[in-house]
Design a protein around this motif. Structure first.
Motif, PDB file in Angstrom:
ATOM      1  N   UNK A  13      84.830  19.054  10.007  1.00 50.14           N
ATOM      2  CA  UNK A  13      84.098  19.876  10.910  1.00 50.14           C
ATOM      3  C   UNK A  13      84.631  21.481  10.878  1.00 50.14           C
ATOM      4  N   UNK A  14      85.945  21.429  10.774  1.00 49.71           N
ATOM      5  CA  UNK A  14      86.747  22.556  10.807  1.00 49.71           C
ATOM      6  C   UNK A  14      86.460  23.266   9.375  1.00 49.71           C
ATOM      7  N   UNK A  15      86.565  22.675   8.338  1.00 48.96           N
ATOM      8  CA  UNK A  15      85.804  23.396   6.927  1.00 48.96           C
ATOM      9  C   UNK A  15      84.466  23.789   6.764  1.00 48.96           C
ATOM     10  N   UNK A  16      83.655  22.884   7.373  1.00 54.17           N
ATOM     11  CA  UNK A  16      82.332  23.301   7.583  1.00 54.17           C
ATOM     12  C   UNK A  16      82.093  24.666   8.208  1.00 54.17           C
ATOM     13  N   UNK A  17      82.754  24.772   9.625  1.00 49.66           N
ATOM     14  CA  UNK A  17      82.593  25.723  10.422  1.00 49.66           C
ATOM     15  C   UNK A  17      83.134  26.998   9.670  1.00 49.66           C
ATOM     16  N   UNK A  18      84.227  26.848   9.015  1.00 52.73           N
ATOM     17  CA  UNK A  18      84.794  28.115   8.199  1.00 52.73           C
ATOM     18  C   UNK A  18      83.923  28.455   7.087  1.00 52.73           C
ATOM     19  N   UNK A  19      83.189  27.654   6.589  1.00 56.47           N
ATOM     20  CA  UNK A  19      82.424  27.963   5.445  1.00 56.47           C
ATOM     21  C   UNK A  19      81.235  28.697   6.024  1.00 56.47           C
ATOM     22  N   UNK A  20      80.647  28.133   7.061  1.00 52.41           N
ATOM     23  CA  UNK A  20      79.439  28.677   7.607  1.00 52.41           C
ATOM     24  C   UNK A  20      80.017  30.233   8.350  1.00 52.41           C
TER      25      UNK A  20
END
Length: 166
Positions: A13-20
């Protein structure tokens, strides 16, 4: 074992949030139209809140709001509070009220976008004329653009825990 699964989920979730967040802040010119910019973080927040409930929604909203506030020029904390509130309400609606179908998810996204913008405006202390102008010139066009992308997302993204609406 369960802790490791939770830690991996949190890391994803953290990685997806940072990419977004990176997409939304650095290459948003690609996504920009004359009538608005989509709010990818809001679509992500609603999805996470629907999947994992209000507690995760609050924390995810707070983290996304703080990360977004860092990139804004002022009013640090206003976005974090607004997004936390939206994350809680979205998670609560799915967990406690009813399983939401496609139309209800799009309506929830609409209410969440407007609620977030209104809470942000109140915290920042904008006057009524300014809020009215921002609503027409920025909030509603951004809401419409985000709703188009969010509708596509909710239509095609159907995890097993969200496939049984009433």
């Amino acid at each position: 074992m369960d802790f490791e699964g939770g830690a991996m989920r949190l890391l994803k979730l953290f990685i997806i949030a940072m990419v977004l967040l990176t997409i939304q802040t650095s290459i948003k010119g690609v996504l920009d139209f004359s009538w608005g910019t989509p709010d990818l973080l809001m679509i992500f927040l609603i999805t996470v809140s629907l999947l994992y409930g209000p507690v995760v929604g609050v924390w995810c909203g707070f983290a996304l709001g703080v990360a977004h506030d860092v990139y804004s020029v002022n009013y640090l904390g206003a976005g974090a509070l607004a997004m936390s509130l939206v994350g809680y309400i979205a998670g609560f609606a799915e967990e406690r009220v009813v399983r939401l179908g496609f139309i209800a998810k799009v309506m929830l996204l609409t209410v969440a976008l407007l609620l977030r913008d209104m809470v942000y405006s109140l915290i920042c202390g904008f006057e009524a004329e300014v809020v009215g102008y921002l609503l027409v010139s920025q909030f509603l066009p951004q809401c419409l653009y985000t709703l188009i992308l969010g509708s596509l997302w909710f239509y095609f993204f159907k995890p097993k825990s969200l496939q049984t609406p009433l």
